[in-house]
Design an enzyme around this catalytic site. Structure first.
Site, PDB file in Angstrom:
ATOM      1  N   LYS A 245      83.731  29.632  -9.150  1.00 50.55           N
ATOM      2  CA  LYS A 245      82.595  29.844  -8.251  1.00 50.55           C
ATOM      3  C   LYS A 245      82.635  28.825  -7.127  1.00 50.55           C
ATOM      4  O   LYS A 245      83.194  27.748  -7.295  1.00 50.55           O
ATOM      5  CB  LYS A 245      81.278  29.668  -9.015  1.00 50.55           C
ATOM      6  CG  LYS A 245      80.907  30.811  -9.917  1.00 50.55           C
ATOM      7  CD  LYS A 245      79.564  30.544 -10.586  1.00 50.55           C
ATOM      8  CE  LYS A 245      79.182  31.669 -11.538  1.00 50.55           C
ATOM      9  NZ  LYS A 245      78.969  32.968 -10.888  1.00 50.55           N
TER      10      LYS A 245
ATOM     11  N   ARG B 234      79.682  40.053 -19.593  1.00 51.08           N
ATOM     12  CA  ARG B 234      79.890  41.356 -20.238  1.00 51.08           C
ATOM     13  C   ARG B 234      80.994  41.285 -21.292  1.00 51.08           C
ATOM     14  O   ARG B 234      80.956  42.021 -22.276  1.00 51.08           O
ATOM     15  CB  ARG B 234      80.192  42.416 -19.161  1.00 51.08           C
ATOM     16  CG  ARG B 234      81.443  42.151 -18.377  1.00 51.08           C
ATOM     17  CD  ARG B 234      81.501  42.934 -17.057  1.00 51.08           C
ATOM     18  NE  ARG B 234      80.617  42.347 -16.039  1.00 51.08           N
ATOM     19  CZ  ARG B 234      80.483  42.845 -14.810  1.00 51.08           C
ATOM     20  NH1 ARG B 234      81.138  43.938 -14.453  1.00 51.08           N
ATOM     21  NH2 ARG B 234      79.677  42.268 -13.946  1.00 51.08           N
TER      22      ARG B 234
HETATM   23  N1  BES Z   1      76.214  34.375 -14.484  1.00 55.09           N
HETATM   24  C1  BES Z   1      76.653  35.139 -13.380  1.00 55.09           C
HETATM   25  C2  BES Z   1      75.535  35.957 -12.743  1.00 55.09           C
HETATM   26  C3  BES Z   1      74.485  35.184 -12.035  1.00 55.09           C
HETATM   27  C4  BES Z   1      74.589  34.919 -10.689  1.00 55.09           C
HETATM   28  C5  BES Z   1      73.363  34.765 -12.697  1.00 55.09           C
HETATM   29  C6  BES Z   1      73.593  34.240 -10.029  1.00 55.09           C
HETATM   30  C7  BES Z   1      72.373  34.080 -12.047  1.00 55.09           C
HETATM   31  C8  BES Z   1      72.487  33.829 -10.706  1.00 55.09           C
HETATM   32  C9  BES Z   1      77.742  36.104 -13.829  1.00 55.09           C
HETATM   33  O1  BES Z   1      78.535  35.658 -14.851  1.00 55.09           O
HETATM   34  C10 BES Z   1      78.598  36.328 -12.645  1.00 55.09           C
HETATM   35  O2  BES Z   1      79.250  35.433 -12.227  1.00 55.09           O
HETATM   36  N2  BES Z   1      78.563  37.530 -12.130  1.00 55.09           N
HETATM   37  C11 BES Z   1      79.323  37.881 -11.014  1.00 55.09           C
HETATM   38  C12 BES Z   1      79.935  39.211 -11.327  1.00 55.09           C
HETATM   39  C13 BES Z   1      80.978  39.633 -10.372  1.00 55.09           C
HETATM   40  C14 BES Z   1      82.194  38.726 -10.460  1.00 55.09           C
HETATM   41  C15 BES Z   1      81.334  41.050 -10.701  1.00 55.09           C
HETATM   42  C16 BES Z   1      78.397  37.986  -9.807  1.00 55.09           C
HETATM   43  O3  BES Z   1      77.274  38.463  -9.969  1.00 55.09           O
HETATM   44  O4  BES Z   1      78.788  37.567  -8.729  1.00 55.09           O
HETATM   45 MN    MN Z   2      80.175  34.534 -14.120  1.00 55.27          MN
END
Ligand code: BES
Ligand code: MN
Ligand code: ZN
Length: 501
Positions: free
Chosen positions: A280, A354
């Site tokens: 990230k 997931r």
């Molecule tokens: N934990 C994150 C989702 C999230 C983002 C929660 C912001 C709270 C605040 C999840 O694991 C994630 O990183 N999701 C990605 C998915 C994508 C790579 C398909 C996202 O939402 O960017």
């Molecule tokens: Mn994630």
């Protein structure tokens, strides 16, 4: 803090403070009127002079009001009488509690529970008031060495109900609210805890604490070795880059006293989500400590449930795991074999929730659940779609979806349904495996739920995406305790104890 209910008239109260409402423009509520009469127009006089307009959230603290036995009277602006809605009611209560906490009153009798809120009864008003008060008084300071203590904090608050007939219902509302608030606090405490302390082992410890605190709870922990034996290749892959072992806690609450089918709650418990190899961006990454908000919510709901001692069987699962980059970490391109036997091509290691949940969802088949609800901070797309106000609800089972939407309306912990149509499934197609873990940039919350739906065919299932609701960003950042109150409401309804009877 101590809460109770009573039924009496404001002028007869002998308290450090009595709290009554004033509507806009400068109109006394029924109880304020009573005080005004006994004080020979003292209050209406002040209003006429312009001291308080009655706008929602305005406060005016009075001392030594003539002929009044209580030391103080707090006038609280409630806005236009006909416009008083649920949100405003909660805000008014929160503000009132904060003011009381600062004025030096250690106890108070509050008449705001008698305000008319459209479509809501006294049970709701007292329950919401207690929940809002507890929410407002929460602070996470266990890791501060210098704590800010109010000089004379509020210790006791009494909510008034219109007649004695409503006392039992009010008392029940208080006890429900306190049980819910306990779960909410548990949820906030673990979700606020930093990821160097709150790792999968810490989550498992919290689950064990519930076991030792409640007789009808048994907690078992599934570690990596057992996951290996069970073939949970997807869950294991996510945790492989971390030195902290993945641990799944199974919290069994036996309240029915028979072998009736359990409700199962499954919480995403990523104690830190760095994104893994698909790292990230740095800004705000600290907040990914709350990626275990789903597990925290399930833990909190189990706590409330045990406190309420409801006559149902419920199993809470905390899917603890940490997503880190390392030479041992799983990578984009990997193909994983899930516990269900289905294979997944990893396109992004940041879509890890997931991958953990799918194996946990297969694992719970063994309980022959009546229904399964998973709770997860699953997608950033959910924050874009619904913001901080509603959790996303996706379900393949309409009756279950409606039950949850009802519970969310009743509790004020709102959810909004999104579609789970097959049309979206195509976005998960893979040339190399059964499907991928990434649905592309459109409809991210829905495609994530579509992914999970491939693992939940054997029971009634609903999914709650709480990415936007579990956490408050900005200056006052922190865990909100959601969706504990909605989940607990659902469990109350399932036990036939939704009302104040
Ligand atoms: N934990 C994150 C989702 C999230 C983002 C929660 C912001 C709270 C605040 C999840 O694991 C994630 O990183 N999701 C990605 C998915 C994508 C790579 C398909 C996202 O939402 O960017
Ligand atoms: Mn994630
Ligand atoms: Zn995540």
């Amino acid at each position: 803090m101590e809460f109770s209910v009573k039924s009496g008239s404001p002028e007869k109260q002998r308290s450090a403070c009595i709290v009554v409402g004033v509507f806009e423009p400068r109109r006394l509520s029924g109880t304020a009127e009573q005080l005004d009469e006994i004080s020979e127009g003292y209050i209406s006089n002040l209003l006429r002079k312009g001291d308080l307009e009655g706008k929602s959230g305005q406060m005016l603290l009075l001392h030594h009001v003539p002929n009044i036995l209580s030391e103080r009277v707090l006038l609280v602006g409630c806005g236009k009488e006909r416009e008083l809605d649920e949100r405003q009611y909660r805000q008014i209560i929160t503000k009132t509690i904060n003011t009381l906490n600062e004025t030096g009153s250690m106890e108070a009798v509050c008449f705001l529970s008698e305000l008319h809120v459209k479509g809501r009864d006294i049970y709701w008003k007292v329950r919401q008031a207690v929940e809002a008060a507890q929410d407002g008084l929460y602070s996470f300071d266990s890791l501060k060495t210098r704590k800010a203590e109010p000089r004379r904090p509020l210790r006791k608050i009494v909510f008034n109900v219109p007649t004695r007939r409503e006392l039992p219902i009010g008392e029940r509302a208080v006890s429900h609210a306190l049980a819910i608030a306990e779960g909410v606090t548990t949820c906030k405490n673990v979700a606020n805890m930093p990821p160097n302390i709150c790792n999968p082992a810490y989550l498992a410890e919290q689950a064990k604490i519930l076991e030792s605190d409640y007789e009808n709870i048994t907690t078992t922990i599934v570690g990596e070795k057992e996951m290996e034996e069970l073939g949970m290749g997807s869950y294991l892959a996510v945790g492989r880059g971390s030195v902290n072992e993945s641990l799944m806690s199974i919290i069994k609450y036996d309240g029915a006293g028979d072998d009736s089918k359990p409700l199962v709650l499954v919480g995403k418990g990523l104690t830190f989500d760095s994104g893994g190899i698909s790292l990230k961006p740095g800004a705000g990454m600290d907040e990914m400590k709350y990626d275990m908000g789903g597990a925290a919510g399930v833990l909190g709901a189990m706590h409330s449930l045990a406190e309420l001692n409801l006559p149902i069987n419920v199993i809470g699962v905390l899917a603890g795991c940490e997503n880190m980059p390392s030479s041992n970490a799983y990578r984009p391109g990997d193909i994983l074999t899930t516990m269900s036997g289905q294979t997944v091509e990893v396109l992004n290691t940041d879509a890890e929730g997931r991958l953990v949940l799918c194996d946990a969802l297969t694992y719970v088949e063994r309980f022959e659940p009546d229904a399964v609800i998973d709770v997860a901070t699953l997608t950033g797309a959910c924050v874009v779609a619904l913001g901080a106000h509603a959790s996303a609800l996706l379900s393949s089972h309409n009756p279950l979806a409606h039950e949850l939407l009802n519970a969310s309306e009743q509790s004020g912990d709102r959810a909004w349904r999104m579609p789970l149509w097959d049309d979206y499934q195509d976005q998960l197609e893979s040339p190399f495996a059964d499907f991928t873990n990434l649905g592309g940039k459109e409809a991210g919350t829905i495609t994530a739920a579509c992914f999970l739906s491939k693992f939940t065919k054997k029971y009634n299932w609903a999914h709650l995406d709480i990415a936007g609701t579990a956490w408050r960003g900005g200056k006052n950042k922190g865990a909100t305790g959601r969706p504990v109150s909605m989940l607990t409401q659902f469990l109350l309804n399932r036990s036939g104890q939704e009302q104040g009877e």
